[in-house]
Scaffold this motif. Structure first.
Motif, PDB file in Angstrom:
ATOM      1  N   PHE A 127      33.810  43.895  35.132  1.00 26.77           N
ATOM      2  CA  PHE A 127      35.133  44.460  35.429  1.00 26.77           C
ATOM      3  C   PHE A 127      34.919  45.701  36.281  1.00 26.77           C
ATOM      4  O   PHE A 127      34.111  46.564  35.948  1.00 26.77           O
ATOM      5  N   ILE A 128      35.643  45.765  37.402  1.00 24.87           N
ATOM      6  CA  ILE A 128      35.570  46.939  38.269  1.00 24.87           C
ATOM      7  C   ILE A 128      36.997  47.398  38.552  1.00 24.87           C
ATOM      8  O   ILE A 128      37.836  46.610  38.994  1.00 24.87           O
ATOM      9  N   GLY A 129      37.260  48.665  38.282  1.00 25.75           N
ATOM     10  CA  GLY A 129      38.547  49.266  38.600  1.00 25.75           C
ATOM     11  C   GLY A 129      38.311  50.485  39.463  1.00 25.75           C
ATOM     12  O   GLY A 129      37.354  51.224  39.245  1.00 25.75           O
ATOM     13  N   TYR A 130      39.145  50.664  40.459  1.00 24.01           N
ATOM     14  CA  TYR A 130      38.997  51.827  41.325  1.00 24.01           C
ATOM     15  C   TYR A 130      40.311  52.159  42.013  1.00 24.01           C
ATOM     16  O   TYR A 130      41.258  51.379  41.985  1.00 24.01           O
ATOM     17  N   SER A 131      40.329  53.308  42.613  1.00 25.50           N
ATOM     18  CA  SER A 131      41.474  53.795  43.359  1.00 25.50           C
ATOM     19  C   SER A 131      41.143  53.710  44.840  1.00 25.50           C
ATOM     20  O   SER A 131      40.041  54.063  45.245  1.00 25.50           O
ATOM     21  N   ARG A 132      42.085  53.235  45.650  1.00 19.53           N
ATOM     22  CA  ARG A 132      41.790  52.993  47.060  1.00 19.53           C
ATOM     23  C   ARG A 132      42.889  53.542  47.952  1.00 19.53           C
ATOM     24  O   ARG A 132      44.063  53.531  47.604  1.00 19.53           O
ATOM     25  N   LYS A 133      42.474  53.989  49.122  1.00 17.28           N
ATOM     26  CA  LYS A 133      43.389  54.358  50.196  1.00 17.28           C
ATOM     27  C   LYS A 133      43.009  53.469  51.372  1.00 17.28           C
ATOM     28  O   LYS A 133      41.877  53.515  51.843  1.00 17.28           O
ATOM     29  N   ASN A 154      46.666  57.019  47.028  1.00 18.67           N
ATOM     30  CA  ASN A 154      45.812  55.896  46.655  1.00 18.67           C
ATOM     31  C   ASN A 154      46.574  54.939  45.739  1.00 18.67           C
ATOM     32  O   ASN A 154      47.565  55.316  45.122  1.00 18.67           O
ATOM     33  N   TYR A 155      46.084  53.715  45.658  1.00 14.86           N
ATOM     34  CA  TYR A 155      46.589  52.773  44.670  1.00 14.86           C
ATOM     35  C   TYR A 155      45.407  52.154  43.932  1.00 14.86           C
ATOM     36  O   TYR A 155      44.278  52.203  44.398  1.00 14.86           O
ATOM     37  N   ASN A 156      45.684  51.601  42.763  1.00 10.27           N
ATOM     38  CA  ASN A 156      44.614  51.104  41.894  1.00 10.27           C
ATOM     39  C   ASN A 156      44.388  49.621  42.080  1.00 10.27           C
ATOM     40  O   ASN A 156      45.325  48.862  42.353  1.00 10.27           O
ATOM     41  N   ILE A 157      43.131  49.218  41.878  1.00 12.20           N
ATOM     42  CA  ILE A 157      42.718  47.825  41.954  1.00 12.20           C
ATOM     43  C   ILE A 157      41.835  47.540  40.751  1.00 12.20           C
ATOM     44  O   ILE A 157      40.949  48.329  40.418  1.00 12.20           O
ATOM     45  N   TYR A 158      42.091  46.411  40.123  1.00 17.34           N
ATOM     46  CA  TYR A 158      41.315  45.994  38.947  1.00 17.34           C
ATOM     47  C   TYR A 158      40.817  44.573  39.198  1.00 17.34           C
ATOM     48  O   TYR A 158      41.623  43.677  39.472  1.00 17.34           O
ATOM     49  N   SER A 159      39.508  44.379  39.108  1.00 15.03           N
ATOM     50  CA  SER A 159      38.927  43.071  39.395  1.00 15.03           C
ATOM     51  C   SER A 159      37.957  42.655  38.300  1.00 15.03           C
ATOM     52  O   SER A 159      37.182  43.473  37.800  1.00 15.03           O
ATOM     53  N   ILE A 160      38.006  41.371  37.986  1.00 20.20           N
ATOM     54  CA  ILE A 160      37.014  40.756  37.111  1.00 20.20           C
ATOM     55  C   ILE A 160      36.224  39.789  37.983  1.00 20.20           C
ATOM     56  O   ILE A 160      36.799  38.865  38.590  1.00 20.20           O
ATOM     57  N   TYR A 161      34.923  40.027  38.080  1.00 16.87           N
ATOM     58  CA  TYR A 161      34.036  39.163  38.857  1.00 16.87           C
ATOM     59  C   TYR A 161      33.374  38.158  37.925  1.00 16.87           C
ATOM     60  O   TYR A 161      33.010  38.479  36.801  1.00 16.87           O
ATOM     61  N   TYR A 162      33.214  36.953  38.427  1.00 12.91           N
ATOM     62  CA  TYR A 162      32.635  35.859  37.652  1.00 12.91           C
ATOM     63  C   TYR A 162      31.189  35.624  38.076  1.00 12.91           C
ATOM     64  O   TYR A 162      30.867  35.656  39.260  1.00 12.91           O
ATOM     65  N   ASP A 163      30.329  35.413  37.079  1.00 14.40           N
ATOM     66  CA  ASP A 163      28.910  35.172  37.327  1.00 14.40           C
ATOM     67  C   ASP A 163      28.373  34.321  36.186  1.00 14.40           C
ATOM     68  O   ASP A 163      29.075  34.075  35.203  1.00 14.40           O
ATOM     69  N   ASN A 164      27.127  33.890  36.303  1.00 12.47           N
ATOM     70  CA  ASN A 164      26.525  33.116  35.223  1.00 12.47           C
ATOM     71  C   ASN A 164      25.697  34.031  34.323  1.00 12.47           C
ATOM     72  O   ASN A 164      25.616  35.242  34.563  1.00 12.47           O
ATOM     73  N   ASP A 165      25.073  33.445  33.312  1.00 13.94           N
ATOM     74  CA  ASP A 165      24.308  34.242  32.345  1.00 13.94           C
ATOM     75  C   ASP A 165      23.108  34.941  32.978  1.00 13.94           C
ATOM     76  O   ASP A 165      22.641  35.955  32.466  1.00 13.94           O
ATOM     77  N   ASN A 166      22.603  34.397  34.073  1.00 13.42           N
ATOM     78  CA  ASN A 166      21.440  34.975  34.750  1.00 13.42           C
ATOM     79  C   ASN A 166      21.845  35.926  35.883  1.00 13.42           C
ATOM     80  O   ASN A 166      20.992  36.416  36.613  1.00 13.42           O
ATOM     81  N   ASN A 167      23.137  36.145  36.065  1.00 12.07           N
ATOM     82  CA  ASN A 167      23.662  37.009  37.139  1.00 12.07           C
ATOM     83  C   ASN A 167      23.225  36.538  38.527  1.00 12.07           C
ATOM     84  O   ASN A 167      22.967  37.336  39.423  1.00 12.07           O
TER      85      ASN A 167
END
Length: 177
Positions: free
Chosen positions: A148-154, A42-55
């Protein structure tokens, strides 16, 4: 060269470890590990998702609309240096088909663009088009880093050798587990 724009079909399933252990050998009859799965790991992935105050972005996404889009900043390692490479992506889904547009930047360039509106300089036509699309998105959505979402992926790609009987719309179709 990194892919700047691509289309793919994504299917995600929640399975048990036992199902996973049975599935992988069968998948390998038709697919191969993608180039980032060094030694089939597996390899790692780190993502920051953008949204507003109301999601609103995630609320809209969860409602399963015909069209949706998300802005994210992605890295394949923990970013600890302003010169680390990141991917600024606008992910769009139309009628179940994912289109992702992305640009490769340094972490500093990405943050300067997202937070200060300082557009990175590039002579590349596709990079400029991606930046235009992200600028348009930002002008119509008051978003900020939200999740922020981080996970391991194959990940896998279809192996369309003559012995393969899989029917795919292209020669390499990604599958992620």
């Amino acid at each position: 060269m990194a892919i700047k724009s691509f289309k793919r079909y994504e299917k995600k399933y929640l399975i048990t470890q036992e199902q996973y252990d049975l599935l992988i050998p069968k998948i390998l009859d038709y697919m191969e590990f993608d180039e980032h799965c060094k030694n089939n790991q597996n390899y790692n992935i780190y993502s920051i998702y953008y949204d507003n105050d109301n999601n609103d972005v995630i609320r809209h996404s969860i409602s399963k609309p015909y069209y949706k889009e998300k802005l994210r900043l992605r890295s394949y390692k923990i970013t600890s240096n302003p010169d680390d490479i990141v991917f600024l992506e606008l992910k769009k889904k139309i009628s179940g088909i994912v289109n992702k547009r992305r640009i490769v930047l340094t972490f500093k360039q990405a943050i300067d663009f997202l937070e200060k509106g300082i557009r990175p300089c590039t002579d590349d036509y596709v990079n400029n088009q991606v930046l235009n699309e992200i600028e348009y998105y930002l002008s119509n959505h008051d978003v900020h880093p939200a999740v922020f979402i981080g996970y391991s992926r194959k990940a896998f790609f279809a192996n369309l050798s003559p012995a393969s009987t899989i029917n795919c719309p292209s020669d390499k179709v990604p599958l992620t587990l």
